[in-house]
Design a protein around this motif. Structure first.
Motif, PDB file in Angstrom:
ATOM      1  N   LEU A  22     -58.425  18.290  22.483  1.00 53.39           N
ATOM      2  CA  LEU A  22     -57.233  17.589  21.393  1.00 53.39           C
ATOM      3  C   LEU A  22     -57.136  16.532  21.185  1.00 53.39           C
ATOM      4  N   GLU A  23     -56.607  16.836  20.251  1.00 56.75           N
ATOM      5  CA  GLU A  23     -56.807  15.632  19.228  1.00 56.75           C
ATOM      6  C   GLU A  23     -55.938  14.719  19.348  1.00 56.75           C
ATOM      7  N   HIS A  24     -54.971  14.807  20.231  1.00 57.49           N
ATOM      8  CA  HIS A  24     -53.851  13.786  20.084  1.00 57.49           C
ATOM      9  C   HIS A  24     -53.060  14.021  21.645  1.00 57.49           C
ATOM     10  N   ARG A  25     -52.247  12.620  22.791  1.00 56.43           N
ATOM     11  CA  ARG A  25     -51.719  13.350  23.317  1.00 56.43           C
ATOM     12  C   ARG A  25     -50.620  12.030  23.942  1.00 56.43           C
ATOM     13  N   TRP A  26     -49.239  13.404  24.257  1.00 57.34           N
ATOM     14  CA  TRP A  26     -48.148  12.251  24.235  1.00 57.34           C
ATOM     15  C   TRP A  26     -47.678  12.286  26.082  1.00 57.34           C
ATOM     16  N   LYS A  27     -47.258  10.878  26.405  1.00 49.74           N
ATOM     17  CA  LYS A  27     -46.933  11.217  27.733  1.00 49.74           C
ATOM     18  C   LYS A  27     -45.226  11.303  28.008  1.00 49.74           C
ATOM     19  N   ASP A  28     -45.131  10.733  26.452  1.00 49.32           N
ATOM     20  CA  ASP A  28     -43.719  10.264  27.059  1.00 49.32           C
ATOM     21  C   ASP A  28     -43.308  11.589  26.120  1.00 49.32           C
ATOM     22  N   CYS A  29     -42.331  12.990  26.336  1.00 48.11           N
ATOM     23  CA  CYS A  29     -42.002  13.971  26.024  1.00 48.11           C
ATOM     24  C   CYS A  29     -40.429  14.272  26.315  1.00 48.11           C
TER      25      CYS A  29
ATOM     26  N   VAL B 153     -32.957  14.285  26.832  1.00 55.73           N
ATOM     27  CA  VAL B 153     -34.104  15.201  28.707  1.00 55.73           C
ATOM     28  C   VAL B 153     -35.429  15.073  28.592  1.00 55.73           C
ATOM     29  N   PRO B 154     -36.088  14.207  29.575  1.00 55.31           N
ATOM     30  CA  PRO B 154     -36.959  13.691  29.288  1.00 55.31           C
ATOM     31  C   PRO B 154     -37.713  14.596  29.888  1.00 55.31           C
ATOM     32  N   LEU B 155     -39.186  15.159  29.562  1.00 54.09           N
ATOM     33  CA  LEU B 155     -39.757  16.095  30.259  1.00 54.09           C
ATOM     34  C   LEU B 155     -40.920  15.882  31.304  1.00 54.09           C
ATOM     35  N   HIS B 156     -41.274  14.988  31.602  1.00 54.01           N
ATOM     36  CA  HIS B 156     -41.925  14.308  32.466  1.00 54.01           C
ATOM     37  C   HIS B 156     -43.378  14.826  32.891  1.00 54.01           C
ATOM     38  N   ARG B 157     -43.678  15.204  31.671  1.00 55.73           N
ATOM     39  CA  ARG B 157     -45.305  16.034  31.356  1.00 55.73           C
ATOM     40  C   ARG B 157     -45.738  15.683  30.126  1.00 55.73           C
ATOM     41  N   GLU B 158     -47.881  16.311  30.216  1.00 53.84           N
ATOM     42  CA  GLU B 158     -47.041  15.295  28.741  1.00 53.84           C
ATOM     43  C   GLU B 158     -48.002  17.191  28.103  1.00 53.84           C
ATOM     44  N   TYR B 159     -47.896  16.447  26.827  1.00 60.96           N
ATOM     45  CA  TYR B 159     -48.237  17.299  25.893  1.00 60.96           C
ATOM     46  C   TYR B 159     -49.732  17.114  24.944  1.00 60.96           C
ATOM     47  N   GLY B 160     -49.710  17.942  24.224  1.00 55.66           N
ATOM     48  CA  GLY B 160     -51.055  18.008  23.602  1.00 55.66           C
ATOM     49  C   GLY B 160     -51.564  18.609  22.458  1.00 55.66           C
ATOM     50  N   LEU B 161     -51.879  17.886  21.131  1.00 57.70           N
ATOM     51  CA  LEU B 161     -51.890  18.783  20.153  1.00 57.70           C
ATOM     52  C   LEU B 161     -53.642  19.163  19.742  1.00 57.70           C
ATOM     53  N   LEU B 162     -54.011  19.867  19.610  1.00 57.84           N
ATOM     54  CA  LEU B 162     -55.415  20.680  19.286  1.00 57.84           C
ATOM     55  C   LEU B 162     -56.548  20.275  18.264  1.00 57.84           C
ATOM     56  N   ASP B 163     -57.234  19.946  18.782  1.00 55.99           N
ATOM     57  CA  ASP B 163     -58.396  19.379  16.979  1.00 55.99           C
ATOM     58  C   ASP B 163     -58.113  20.527  16.270  1.00 55.99           C
ATOM     59  N   ARG B 164     -58.819  21.225  15.708  1.00 53.00           N
ATOM     60  CA  ARG B 164     -58.687  22.751  15.802  1.00 53.00           C
ATOM     61  C   ARG B 164     -59.935  22.948  14.644  1.00 53.00           C
TER      62      ARG B 164
ATOM     63  N   GLN C 293     -45.090   6.021  19.752  1.00 51.96           N
ATOM     64  CA  GLN C 293     -46.141   7.344  20.957  1.00 51.96           C
ATOM     65  C   GLN C 293     -45.323   8.276  21.449  1.00 51.96           C
ATOM     66  N   GLN C 294     -43.936   9.282  21.437  1.00 53.77           N
ATOM     67  CA  GLN C 294     -43.402   9.891  20.982  1.00 53.77           C
ATOM     68  C   GLN C 294     -43.521  11.476  20.862  1.00 53.77           C
ATOM     69  N   MET C 295     -43.426  12.645  21.529  1.00 52.69           N
ATOM     70  CA  MET C 295     -43.223  13.694  21.123  1.00 52.69           C
ATOM     71  C   MET C 295     -42.209  14.554  21.650  1.00 52.69           C
ATOM     72  N   VAL C 296     -41.356  15.148  20.431  1.00 53.03           N
ATOM     73  CA  VAL C 296     -40.277  15.509  20.690  1.00 53.03           C
ATOM     74  C   VAL C 296     -40.085  17.223  20.731  1.00 53.03           C
ATOM     75  N   LEU C 297     -40.040  17.639  21.701  1.00 45.89           N
ATOM     76  CA  LEU C 297     -40.477  19.566  22.016  1.00 45.89           C
ATOM     77  C   LEU C 297     -38.974  19.986  20.802  1.00 45.89           C
ATOM     78  N   MET C 298     -38.188  19.781  21.450  1.00 42.25           N
ATOM     79  CA  MET C 298     -36.911  20.454  20.195  1.00 42.25           C
ATOM     80  C   MET C 298     -35.903  19.312  20.490  1.00 42.25           C
ATOM     81  N   ASP C 299     -35.058  18.917  18.994  1.00 43.34           N
ATOM     82  CA  ASP C 299     -34.007  18.816  18.834  1.00 43.34           C
ATOM     83  C   ASP C 299     -33.096  19.586  17.896  1.00 43.34           C
TER      84      ASP C 299
END
Length: 409
Positions: A59-66, A75-86, A173-179
């Motif tokens: 993982l290159e990046h991680r977000w707890k605030d999704c 809608v808070p997701l309470h799940r950690e998301y990441g971006l792969l270091d391709r 430090q936030q990731m928005v899955l869907m807006d």
């Protein structure tokens, strides 16, 4: 003669070639470009999926605030998301493949011919490669994997940029899955196919923002998505200051399953592994690739196993009956999403992400057994407002054949 020829060197092809080599098989690869050529797209994944596989180091990046945004609120997701270091992941698979003496060749597979003991692939340049088994990992536009012709393919399309902006397009430090908020659209645009923003803070003043259509036939054009992305940003008083990377994605969500009786085995998009209701695939590659490689190695290790039987066993490992049944259930879900009007869509996602995290996470990852998926959908029906319930019940009549395949496949 090689044991396996893998065609394609994207994430699907590289990962499977490395896994096949690890089993001790003699493996060759064939790709249009150098396998070390940088991949053009980003790959996001939920951190817990990588934890289960022991691959968090990639993982290159991680977000707890999704979060997810709909018109009714956040809608808070309470799940950690990441971006792969391709780059790191690609280098890892290349190193693993080299360690197990996987050799790569450049060329386009132009003709394929099956014999009793092997398959021969001829390139456009006239080179020939022979192997006991051929795996096509060239993506959804594969010319070697046979499947039924779909009358209407629904595509997910996305246009995104990594860059710097006059104001942060998302919270630090936030990731928005869907807006899905559509306050930036004109009244006429609100009658067009809905799109959403996928965005994240990459640190050091860099952000990734991507306008995405969930699924639509015909595909929403990249030009429309580009225009909407900038319109959305302008509505929030944000200007693009500097572009570091542009991403364009277009792939079918409801591609028919392959013919499991054929000699060429597919993997990745060529094997219809895109999740019909979410568009996710990278997690499926990571989870299912090693099992497919082991099944192929076990089949080819048997002196009595013909190439046709090895292919059959490989398809069975990749698409067992339970997974096929779930696939048709997910297709039913996709048809619902495409049939919902904008208010229903917002209500649906608000209800979906209010389910217990394990339920919606398992649905998106295709990691639950069929009865558990059905139970989660029943829970969703109970939480959804009446307008969504009505849409779901109508879909039973219009797309009930997909539910029938869930029960009978």
């Amino acid at each position: 003669m090689q044991d396996v020829l893998v065609i394609g060197a994207g994430p699907a092809g590289l990962s499977l070639a490395a896994a096949l080599g690890e089993t001790g098989l003699a493996v060759q690869g064939l790709a249009l470009d150098d396998p070390a050529h940088p991949w053009p797209n980003t790959y996001g994944i939920w951190v817990d999926e990588l934890e289960d596989l022991g691959l968090v180091r990639f993982l290159e990046h991680r977000w707890k605030d999704c979060v997810v945004h709909v018109n009714s609120g956040m809608v808070p997701l309470h799940r950690e998301y990441g971006l792969l270091d391709r780059n790191q992941l690609q280098a890892h698979w290349l190193t693993q493949a080299e360690k197990h003496q996987v050799t790569w060749h450049q060329g386009k597979a132009n003709h394929i011919e099956h014999f009793a003991t092997h398959t021969q692939v001829t390139t456009a340049a006239g080179e020939t490669f022979t192997a006991r088994l051929v795996v096509d990992a060239t993506g959804h536009q594969s010319s070697l994997v046979k499947r039924a012709v779909a009358p209407e393919l629904a595509f997910q399309a996305a246009y995104g940029i990594i860059g710097r902006f006059s104001e942060p397009p998302t919270h630090p430090q936030q990731m928005v899955l869907m807006d899905f908020r559509d306050d930036y659209l004109t009244p006429a645009q609100r009658h067009e196919p809905p799109t959403f923003l996928y965005s994240m803070d990459l640190g050091d003043g860099l952000y990734f923002v991507e306008e995405t259509s969930l699924a639509h036939y015909p595909a929403v054009s990249l030009e429309t998505l580009n225009q909407r992305l900038h319109q959305r940003l302008r509505h929030r008083g944000i200007e693009v200051k500097d572009i570091h990377h542009v991403e364009r994605c277009l792939f079918p969500m409801n591609q028919p399953l392959p013919d499991f009786a054929q000699r060429v085995v597919g993997f990745g998009g060529a094997a219809s592994m895109v999740h019909p209701a979410s568009g996710y695939m990278i997690g499926a590659l990571l989870r299912r690739g090693p099992g497919l490689a082991k099944a192929i190695a076990l089949a080819l290790d048997s002196p009595q196993c013909t190439p046709a039987l090895a292919a059959s066993q490989a398809w069975q490992a990749l698409w067992p009956a339970d997974r096929v049944r779930k696939h048709y259930l997910y297709l039913f879900g996709l048809e619902n999403l495409m049939a919902f009007n904008t208010p229903q869509l917002h209500q649906f996602f608000a209800a979906f992400f209010s389910l217990p995290t394990d339920d919606w996470a398992g649905f998106l990852a295709d990691s639950k057994a069929l009865p558990e998926v059905v139970q989660a959908m029943i829970g969703l029906f109970g939480r959804a407002p009446n307008s969504v319930r009505l849409g779901l019940m109508r879909s039973v009549f219009t797309h009930g054949h997909l539910l029938g395949r869930t029960l009978m496949s």
